[in-house]
Design a protein around this motif. Structure first.
Motif, short mmCIF file in Angstrom:
data_model
loop_
_atom_site.label_atom_id
_atom_site.label_comp_id
_atom_site.label_asym_id
_atom_site.label_seq_id
_atom_site.Cartn_x
_atom_site.Cartn_y
_atom_site.Cartn_z
N ALA A 140 0.83 -1.22 0.00
CA ALA A 140 0.00 0.00 0.00
C ALA A 140 0.86 1.27 0.00
O ALA A 140 0.34 2.36 0.23
CB ALA A 140 -0.91 0.00 1.23
N ARG A 143 -0.14 4.68 -1.51
CA ARG A 143 -1.28 5.46 -1.01
C ARG A 143 -0.79 6.71 -0.29
O ARG A 143 0.33 6.71 0.25
CB ARG A 143 -2.08 4.61 -0.02
CG ARG A 143 -2.92 3.60 -0.72
CD ARG A 143 -3.98 3.08 0.23
NE ARG A 143 -4.33 1.73 -0.14
CZ ARG A 143 -4.73 0.80 0.69
NH1 ARG A 143 -4.82 1.05 1.98
NH2 ARG A 143 -5.04 -0.40 0.25
N LYS A 144 -1.66 7.72 -0.25
CA LYS A 144 -1.25 8.99 0.36
C LYS A 144 -1.06 8.84 1.88
O LYS A 144 -0.06 9.28 2.43
CB LYS A 144 -2.31 10.05 0.07
CG LYS A 144 -1.75 11.43 0.10
CD LYS A 144 -2.74 12.44 -0.46
CE LYS A 144 -2.39 13.81 0.07
NZ LYS A 144 -3.56 14.60 0.38
#
Ligand SMILES: NC(=O)c1ccc[n+]([C@@H]2O[C@H](COP(=O)([O-])OP(=O)(O)OC[C@H]3O[C@@H](n4cnc5c(N)ncnc54)[C@H](OP(=O)(O)O)[C@@H]3O)[C@@H](O)[C@H]2O)c1
Length: 220
Positions: A140, A143-144
């Motif tokens: 992940a 992701r931000k």
């Protein structure tokens, strides 16, 4: 970077694999099975290799110490002279049964380690999350909102290196200050373990710190 893994179990095996996939040159060491080290190196890909602790430490830019506390002296003696080396420890100072911290309150495993390798540059990192979450965090990483990961140490250059590796695995590094902060970090890890292994939802658990900006009218 060239990274030597001292202890290729749940933590060292996974972190070494992810760091190899992030492009680092990783050497896995300190398992009771040479075959396992070779398999880890093969599966990690890139320039990963298997070796002895001494081989893993030689020419390494950073070492990851990931052994049971009671194996610390053994692996350090096999690794040889660590003067000037960056040693990132995820190890917790647990008793043989893994039920209690054997160093706490007035010191920490990380500080005790630094006393045992006085000329090494010790950073405490990665120990605050269960191994089960590491691959998911890496997957992940684009992701931000990334999960946090606290780290601490007394050598600024070593901490900068550790922060880079923390980012490479997919976490947002949170600088917790000097090595003595490990006195707070290590017990915090037991809370994370309690939630991961005894709580609902399983061990794929990470954490995230959030700073909330106060509105001016509320600021004191
Ligand atoms: N597991 C976690 O989720 C977690 C999370 C945070 C912190 N930690 C801390 O990280 C450190 C490593 O934990 P881990 O779970 O990765 O441990 P682990 O899976 O037991 O791995 C330890 C490594 O040391 C090796 N080793 C070599 N000689 C050994 C011997 N004589 N007896 C036992 N092991 C020997 C093991 O060999 P083999 O390959 O032959 O088993 C293994 O590669 C510990 O201090 C732990 O408290 C763990």
């Amino acid at each position: 970077m060239r990274i030597g893994i001292l202890g290729s179990g749940l933590m060292g095996g996974k972190l070494g694999t992810l760091l190899a996939r992030a492009g680092h040159e990783v050497a896995f060491s300190y398992s009771r099975s040479r075959q396992k080290l070779k398999r880890l190196a093969r599966q990690a890909g890139g320039k990963a290799r298997a070796g002895t602790p001494r081989e893993a430490a030689e020419n390494a830019d950073a070492l990851l110490l990931a052994v049971h506390w009671l194996k610390t002296d053994d692996v350090l003696s096999q690794a040889g002279n660590l003067s000037g080396k960056v040693v990132i420890t995820c190890s917790l100072p647990m008793n043989a049964e893994n039920t209690e911290l054997v160093v706490a309150h007035t010191s920490s495993g990380a500080e005790e380690l630094a006393r045992r390798v006085p000329r090494a540059r010790v950073v405490s990192a990665f120990g605050t999350v269960p191994s089960e979450v590491l691959f998911a965090v890496f997957a992940a990483r684009r992701r931000k909102a990334r999960p946090s990961l606290v780290y601490c140490g007394d050598d600024l250059a070593a901490k900068k290196m550790a922060a880079g590796l923390i980012r490479d695995v997919g976490f947002d590094p949170v600088d917790a200050g000097p090595l003595r902060t490990a006195r707070y970090i290590e017990p915090f890890t037991l809370l994370v373990a309690q939630l991961a292994y005894e709580g609902e939802g399983g061990p794929e658990l990470a954490y995230q710190f959030e700073r909330l900006a106060k509105s001016k009218s509320l600021r004191r």
